[in-house]
Design a protein around this motif. Structure first.
Motif, PDB file in Angstrom:
ATOM      1  N   HIS A 126       9.860  -4.469  11.391  1.00 53.95           N
ATOM      2  CA  HIS A 126       9.794  -5.812  11.986  1.00 53.95           C
ATOM      3  C   HIS A 126      11.070  -6.090  12.753  1.00 53.95           C
ATOM      4  CE1 HIS A 126       6.078  -7.212  10.121  1.00 53.95           C
ATOM      5  NE2 HIS A 126       6.442  -6.514   9.055  1.00 53.95           N
ATOM      6  N   ARG A 127      10.931  -6.804  13.855  1.00 55.63           N
ATOM      7  CA  ARG A 127      12.085  -7.167  14.683  1.00 55.63           C
ATOM      8  C   ARG A 127      12.857  -8.346  14.105  1.00 55.63           C
ATOM      9  NH1 ARG A 127       7.943  -5.862  18.051  1.00 55.63           N
ATOM     10  NH2 ARG A 127       7.258  -8.011  18.219  1.00 55.63           N
ATOM     11  N   GLU A 128      12.150  -9.347  13.549  1.00 60.85           N
ATOM     12  CA  GLU A 128      12.813 -10.567  13.080  1.00 60.85           C
ATOM     13  C   GLU A 128      12.607 -10.868  11.606  1.00 60.85           C
ATOM     14  OE1 GLU A 128      12.212 -14.026  15.496  1.00 60.85           O
ATOM     15  OE2 GLU A 128      12.209 -12.854  17.350  1.00 60.85           O
ATOM     16  N   ASN A 129      11.561 -10.343  11.007  1.00 61.39           N
ATOM     17  CA  ASN A 129      11.208 -10.713   9.631  1.00 61.39           C
ATOM     18  C   ASN A 129      11.545  -9.631   8.621  1.00 61.39           C
ATOM     19  OD1 ASN A 129      10.137 -13.082  10.633  1.00 61.39           O
ATOM     20  ND2 ASN A 129       8.054 -12.312  10.689  1.00 61.39           N
ATOM     21  N   GLU A 130      12.195 -10.048   7.526  1.00 64.44           N
ATOM     22  CA  GLU A 130      12.346  -9.154   6.382  1.00 64.44           C
ATOM     23  C   GLU A 130      11.075  -9.288   5.556  1.00 64.44           C
ATOM     24  OE1 GLU A 130      15.782 -10.573   4.244  1.00 64.44           O
ATOM     25  OE2 GLU A 130      14.663 -12.146   3.260  1.00 64.44           O
ATOM     26  N   GLU A 131      10.827  -8.284   4.701  1.00 68.24           N
ATOM     27  CA  GLU A 131       9.686  -8.334   3.796  1.00 68.24           C
ATOM     28  C   GLU A 131      10.170  -8.162   2.366  1.00 68.24           C
ATOM     29  OE1 GLU A 131       5.773  -6.767   6.071  1.00 68.24           O
ATOM     30  OE2 GLU A 131       7.172  -5.190   5.471  1.00 68.24           O
ATOM     31  N   ASN A 132       9.510  -8.872   1.458  1.00 64.86           N
ATOM     32  CA  ASN A 132       9.770  -8.758   0.024  1.00 64.86           C
ATOM     33  C   ASN A 132       8.455  -8.375  -0.639  1.00 64.86           C
ATOM     34  OD1 ASN A 132      12.637  -9.957  -0.617  1.00 64.86           O
ATOM     35  ND2 ASN A 132      11.748 -11.160   1.045  1.00 64.86           N
ATOM     36  N   TYR A 133       8.428  -7.187  -1.240  1.00 69.33           N
ATOM     37  CA  TYR A 133       7.240  -6.681  -1.921  1.00 69.33           C
ATOM     38  C   TYR A 133       7.410  -6.908  -3.414  1.00 69.33           C
ATOM     39  CZ  TYR A 133       6.085  -4.131   2.374  1.00 69.33           C
ATOM     40  OH  TYR A 133       5.767  -3.782   3.661  1.00 69.33           O
ATOM     41  N   ILE A 134       6.414  -7.522  -4.040  1.00 67.03           N
ATOM     42  CA  ILE A 134       6.402  -7.752  -5.481  1.00 67.03           C
ATOM     43  C   ILE A 134       5.241  -6.950  -6.048  1.00 67.03           C
ATOM     44  CG2 ILE A 134       6.227  -9.474  -7.320  1.00 67.03           C
ATOM     45  CD1 ILE A 134       7.070 -11.551  -5.073  1.00 67.03           C
ATOM     46  N   ILE A 135       5.549  -5.974  -6.897  1.00 66.33           N
ATOM     47  CA  ILE A 135       4.519  -5.093  -7.443  1.00 66.33           C
ATOM     48  C   ILE A 135       3.919  -5.754  -8.690  1.00 66.33           C
ATOM     49  CG2 ILE A 135       3.977  -2.770  -8.256  1.00 66.33           C
ATOM     50  CD1 ILE A 135       5.096  -3.062  -5.264  1.00 66.33           C
ATOM     51  N   LEU A 136       2.614  -6.025  -8.637  1.00 63.05           N
ATOM     52  CA  LEU A 136       1.919  -6.722  -9.722  1.00 63.05           C
ATOM     53  C   LEU A 136       1.309  -5.765 -10.731  1.00 63.05           C
ATOM     54  CD1 LEU A 136       0.074  -9.402  -7.566  1.00 63.05           C
ATOM     55  CD2 LEU A 136       2.238  -9.649  -8.805  1.00 63.05           C
ATOM     56  N   SER A 137       0.854  -4.599 -10.287  1.00 65.74           N
ATOM     57  CA  SER A 137       0.284  -3.613 -11.205  1.00 65.74           C
ATOM     58  C   SER A 137       0.327  -2.244 -10.553  1.00 65.74           C
ATOM     59  CB  SER A 137      -1.163  -3.974 -11.581  1.00 65.74           C
ATOM     60  OG  SER A 137      -1.999  -3.902 -10.445  1.00 65.74           O
ATOM     61  N   GLY A 138       0.260  -1.228 -11.402  1.00 62.73           N
ATOM     62  CA  GLY A 138       0.267   0.140 -10.916  1.00 62.73           C
ATOM     63  C   GLY A 138       1.668   0.686 -10.712  1.00 62.73           C
ATOM     64  N   LYS A 139       1.713   1.918 -10.218  1.00 61.24           N
ATOM     65  CA  LYS A 139       2.970   2.607  -9.936  1.00 61.24           C
ATOM     66  C   LYS A 139       2.856   3.282  -8.584  1.00 61.24           C
ATOM     67  CE  LYS A 139       3.954   3.658 -14.763  1.00 61.24           C
ATOM     68  NZ  LYS A 139       4.136   4.712 -15.751  1.00 61.24           N
ATOM     69  N   GLY A 140       4.008   3.572  -7.993  1.00 57.99           N
ATOM     70  CA  GLY A 140       3.966   4.240  -6.710  1.00 57.99           C
ATOM     71  C   GLY A 140       5.331   4.697  -6.245  1.00 57.99           C
ATOM     72  N   ARG A 141       5.361   5.052  -4.976  1.00 57.94           N
ATOM     73  CA  ARG A 141       6.597   5.459  -4.303  1.00 57.94           C
ATOM     74  C   ARG A 141       6.736   4.575  -3.073  1.00 57.94           C
ATOM     75  NH1 ARG A 141      10.155   8.901  -6.087  1.00 57.94           N
ATOM     76  NH2 ARG A 141      10.173  10.334  -4.353  1.00 57.94           N
ATOM     77  N   PHE A 142       7.978   4.229  -2.763  1.00 56.63           N
ATOM     78  CA  PHE A 142       8.287   3.374  -1.616  1.00 56.63           C
ATOM     79  C   PHE A 142       9.262   4.125  -0.738  1.00 56.63           C
ATOM     80  CE2 PHE A 142       9.306  -0.250   0.872  1.00 56.63           C
ATOM     81  CZ  PHE A 142       8.413  -1.256   0.548  1.00 56.63           C
ATOM     82  N   GLN A 143       9.056   4.060   0.571  1.00 55.71           N
ATOM     83  CA  GLN A 143       9.974   4.706   1.506  1.00 55.71           C
ATOM     84  C   GLN A 143      10.496   3.686   2.501  1.00 55.71           C
ATOM     85  OE1 GLN A 143       8.580   8.308   3.372  1.00 55.71           O
ATOM     86  NE2 GLN A 143      10.210   8.287   4.903  1.00 55.71           N
ATOM     87  N   VAL A 144      11.833   3.658   2.653  1.00 59.22           N
ATOM     88  CA  VAL A 144      12.505   2.861   3.669  1.00 59.22           C
ATOM     89  C   VAL A 144      13.353   3.840   4.476  1.00 59.22           C
ATOM     90  CG1 VAL A 144      14.101   0.968   4.142  1.00 59.22           C
ATOM     91  CG2 VAL A 144      12.563   0.829   2.160  1.00 59.22           C
TER      92      VAL A 144
END
Length: 136
Positions: free
Chosen positions: A58-76
């Motif tokens: 995103h050019r102007e917006n940050e994002e906040n991810y809230i994980i409610l269930s499950g598991k995974g991998r995140f890449q930045v």
């Protein structure tokens, strides 16, 4: 695919629902249903082995991810890390991001998107305690 429903609204509020999160599938944005003017909120679910089908930034917006269930991998960009129920990940502007479900149960999350650097007040600095009859 789950569908967002506006339940009720008034001059100063809007109440919407995506329904049960246990049966939620897909991705739903709620801005239009609530009339939000300060942020975009979306609900998303990924089944086992699935990832968002594209990287994005995103050019102007940050994002906040809230994980409610499950598991995974995140890449930045080039950083990859594990996420699970209860994880909260903030991603700044101008960097690529994606996530993938690695658990048998679906990875369900909320993503809140708002203009980076725009938060001037928050609960402890922006709230006023008021006197009102409790109708609950």
């Amino acid at each position: 695919m789950s569908e967002i429903k506006t339940i009720n609204s008034g001059e100063k509020f809007a109440h919407a629902s995506v329904g049960s999160l246990r049966g939620f599938e897909g991705k739903q944005f709620v801005k239009d249903a609530t009339g939000a003017t300060s942020c975009e909120i979306s609900f998303g679910t990924l089944p086992n082995g699935a990832s968002v089908p594209f990287f994005h930034s995103h050019r102007e917006n940050e994002e906040n991810y809230i994980i409610l269930s499950g598991k995974g991998r995140f890449q930045v960009d080039g950083d990859v890390f594990d996420i699970a129920e209860g994880s909260v990940v903030r991603v700044a502007t101008h960097c690529d991001r994606n996530l993938k479900c690695t658990s048998e149960e679906p990875l369900t999350y909320i993503c809140i998107q708002a203009k980076e650097g725009s938060l001037e007040g928050y609960t402890m600095t922006d709230a006023d305690i008021t006197e009102r009859e409790n109708l609950l």
